[in-house]
Write a protein that holds these residues in place. Structure first.
Motif, mmCIF file in Angstrom:
data_model
loop_
_atom_site.group_PDB
_atom_site.id
_atom_site.type_symbol
_atom_site.label_atom_id
_atom_site.label_comp_id
_atom_site.label_asym_id
_atom_site.label_seq_id
_atom_site.Cartn_x
_atom_site.Cartn_y
_atom_site.Cartn_z
ATOM 1 N N PHE A 43 -21.199 18.081 20.780
ATOM 2 C CA PHE A 43 -20.904 19.129 19.812
ATOM 3 C C PHE A 43 -20.199 18.484 18.634
ATOM 4 O O PHE A 43 -19.074 18.002 18.763
ATOM 5 C CB PHE A 43 -19.999 20.205 20.429
ATOM 6 N N ALA A 44 -20.858 18.480 17.477
ATOM 7 C CA ALA A 44 -20.281 17.881 16.271
ATOM 8 C C ALA A 44 -20.017 18.965 15.239
ATOM 9 O O ALA A 44 -20.699 19.996 15.203
ATOM 10 C CB ALA A 44 -21.223 16.829 15.700
ATOM 11 N N ASP A 45 -19.034 18.712 14.392
ATOM 12 C CA ASP A 45 -18.740 19.595 13.273
ATOM 13 C C ASP A 45 -19.814 19.332 12.219
ATOM 14 O O ASP A 45 -19.859 18.266 11.611
ATOM 15 C CB ASP A 45 -17.347 19.276 12.728
ATOM 16 N N ALA A 46 -20.706 20.285 12.011
ATOM 17 C CA ALA A 46 -21.834 20.096 11.096
ATOM 18 C C ALA A 46 -21.388 19.854 9.657
ATOM 19 O O ALA A 46 -22.123 19.255 8.882
ATOM 20 C CB ALA A 46 -22.784 21.286 11.172
ATOM 21 N N SER A 47 -20.182 20.280 9.305
ATOM 22 C CA SER A 47 -19.703 20.059 7.936
ATOM 23 C C SER A 47 -19.421 18.588 7.657
ATOM 24 O O SER A 47 -19.292 18.185 6.513
ATOM 25 C CB SER A 47 -18.445 20.894 7.659
ATOM 26 N N MET A 48 -19.375 17.784 8.723
ATOM 27 C CA MET A 48 -19.099 16.355 8.574
ATOM 28 C C MET A 48 -20.350 15.488 8.748
ATOM 29 O O MET A 48 -20.271 14.271 8.695
ATOM 30 C CB MET A 48 -18.027 15.919 9.583
ATOM 31 N N VAL A 49 -21.487 16.095 8.941
ATOM 32 C CA VAL A 49 -22.731 15.354 9.167
ATOM 33 C C VAL A 49 -23.417 15.106 7.830
ATOM 34 O O VAL A 49 -23.715 16.047 7.096
ATOM 35 C CB VAL A 49 -23.655 16.132 10.135
ATOM 36 N N ALA A 50 -23.668 13.839 7.535
ATOM 37 C CA ALA A 50 -24.239 13.456 6.245
ATOM 38 C C ALA A 50 -25.709 13.819 6.111
ATOM 39 O O ALA A 50 -26.156 14.214 5.030
ATOM 40 C CB ALA A 50 -24.050 11.963 6.011
ATOM 41 N N SER A 51 -26.478 13.678 7.190
ATOM 42 C CA SER A 51 -27.909 13.957 7.106
ATOM 43 C C SER A 51 -28.537 13.943 8.491
ATOM 44 O O SER A 51 -27.936 13.476 9.459
ATOM 45 C CB SER A 51 -28.607 12.904 6.239
ATOM 46 N N ARG A 52 -29.764 14.390 8.533
ATOM 47 C CA ARG A 52 -30.556 14.349 9.762
ATOM 48 C C ARG A 52 -30.723 12.898 10.211
ATOM 49 O O ARG A 52 -30.615 12.587 11.384
ATOM 50 C CB ARG A 52 -31.898 15.021 9.476
ATOM 51 N N GLN A 53 -30.975 12.009 9.259
ATOM 52 C CA GLN A 53 -31.161 10.592 9.576
ATOM 53 C C GLN A 53 -29.887 9.987 10.170
ATOM 54 O O GLN A 53 -29.962 9.159 11.073
ATOM 55 C CB GLN A 53 -31.590 9.815 8.322
ATOM 56 N N ALA A 54 -28.734 10.409 9.698
ATOM 57 C CA ALA A 54 -27.469 9.911 10.254
ATOM 58 C C ALA A 54 -27.331 10.334 11.715
ATOM 59 O O ALA A 54 -26.846 9.561 12.548
ATOM 60 C CB ALA A 54 -26.292 10.419 9.432
ATOM 61 N N VAL A 55 -27.755 11.540 12.033
ATOM 62 C CA VAL A 55 -27.702 12.022 13.420
ATOM 63 C C VAL A 55 -28.619 11.173 14.297
ATOM 64 O O VAL A 55 -28.229 10.738 15.384
ATOM 65 C CB VAL A 55 -28.084 13.517 13.501
ATOM 66 N N LEU A 56 -29.831 10.909 13.818
ATOM 67 C CA LEU A 56 -30.769 10.094 14.594
ATOM 68 C C LEU A 56 -30.240 8.676 14.781
ATOM 69 O O LEU A 56 -30.395 8.088 15.857
ATOM 70 C CB LEU A 56 -32.145 10.090 13.935
ATOM 71 N N ALA A 57 -29.582 8.139 13.757
ATOM 72 C CA ALA A 57 -28.992 6.797 13.874
ATOM 73 C C ALA A 57 -27.885 6.793 14.925
ATOM 74 O O ALA A 57 -27.792 5.875 15.752
ATOM 75 C CB ALA A 57 -28.445 6.334 12.523
ATOM 76 N N ALA A 58 -27.036 7.816 14.914
ATOM 77 C CA ALA A 58 -25.951 7.902 15.895
ATOM 78 C C ALA A 58 -26.507 8.052 17.307
ATOM 79 O O ALA A 58 -26.017 7.407 18.244
ATOM 80 C CB ALA A 58 -25.026 9.071 15.562
ATOM 81 N N CYS A 59 -27.511 8.880 17.458
ATOM 82 C CA CYS A 59 -28.114 9.076 18.788
ATOM 83 C C CYS A 59 -28.773 7.794 19.277
ATOM 84 O O CYS A 59 -28.641 7.440 20.456
ATOM 85 C CB CYS A 59 -29.121 10.216 18.740
ATOM 86 N N SER A 60 -29.457 7.096 18.393
ATOM 87 C CA SER A 60 -30.084 5.823 18.770
ATOM 88 C C SER A 60 -29.039 4.830 19.244
ATOM 89 O O SER A 60 -29.216 4.171 20.273
ATOM 90 C CB SER A 60 -30.850 5.234 17.585
ATOM 91 N N ARG A 61 -27.949 4.743 18.503
ATOM 92 C CA ARG A 61 -26.891 3.806 18.896
ATOM 93 C C ARG A 61 -26.281 4.189 20.240
ATOM 94 O O ARG A 61 -26.061 3.348 21.103
ATOM 95 C CB ARG A 61 -25.805 3.742 17.835
#
Length: 185
Positions: A43-61
């Protein structure tokens, strides 16, 4: 809600729900703090998420770190929230990127496995996250972002001529993803 196959990890599917105007962030946060295994979601604070690609990068890592035994947190889903951050301090990362009592918009993520299906995740999130589901797009994320706070946390350069820019540029997004990738290396 949407299922996404993690690009370089085709055996791993991420199920994502983006919620606007969430009414029960305190309850959700409490379940995480208590270690309630029913709530093993990122559960992340969506107001702090830069982009969809940033989410995919975090999940990949996070998935890579899980596969190779490099996780620093107690489970894969907390590792995703940690991976969204550009710092190595776990508790500070959770304060910056995780949900808080004042969070209004929530990004919920779950890595699916043999025992958990997308329809089960949809049902669980629909029942337990009291907010409006919206599409997981950069446009929706940008409408939720706290751009000044993102600029401060990721140490982004000033917005240029318009210091009060209300959105992040592609360059800003690249800096955020680079900062996330360089954390701990």
């Amino acid at each position: 809600m949407e299922s996404i196959v993690v690009p370089h990890l085709p055996a791993h599917t991420l199920h994502v729900g983006l919620f606007k105007d969430v009414e029960n962030p305190t309850f959700l946060r409490q379940q995480l703090l208590e270690g309630n295994t029913d709530y093993q979601y990122a559960f992340a604070d969506a107001s702090m998420v830069a982009s969809r690609q940033a989410v995919l990068a975090a999940c990949s890592r996070a998935i890579d770190d899980s596969i190779f035994g490099r996780m620093k947190t107690r489970n894969l889903h907390s590792e995703i929230v940690f991976a969204l951050s550009a710092i190595n301090n776990i508790s500070e990362s959770f304060r910056r990127m995780g949900i808080q009592d004042t969070t209004k918009h929530v990004l919920a993520m779950k890595v699916l496995n043999e025992s958990v299906t997308a329809s089960q995740v949809d049902a669980f999130l629909g029942e337990h996250v009291h907010g409006t589901v919206v599409a997981f797009t950069d446009e929706e994320l940008s409408s939720m972002q706290d751009v000044p706070r993102i600029r401060k946390i990721y140490k982004l350069p000033p917005a240029g001529k318009d210091k009060s820019a209300k959105t992040l540029s592609k360059t800003d997004e690249a800096i955020v993803i680079g900062s996330m990738a360089l954390r701990g290396s």
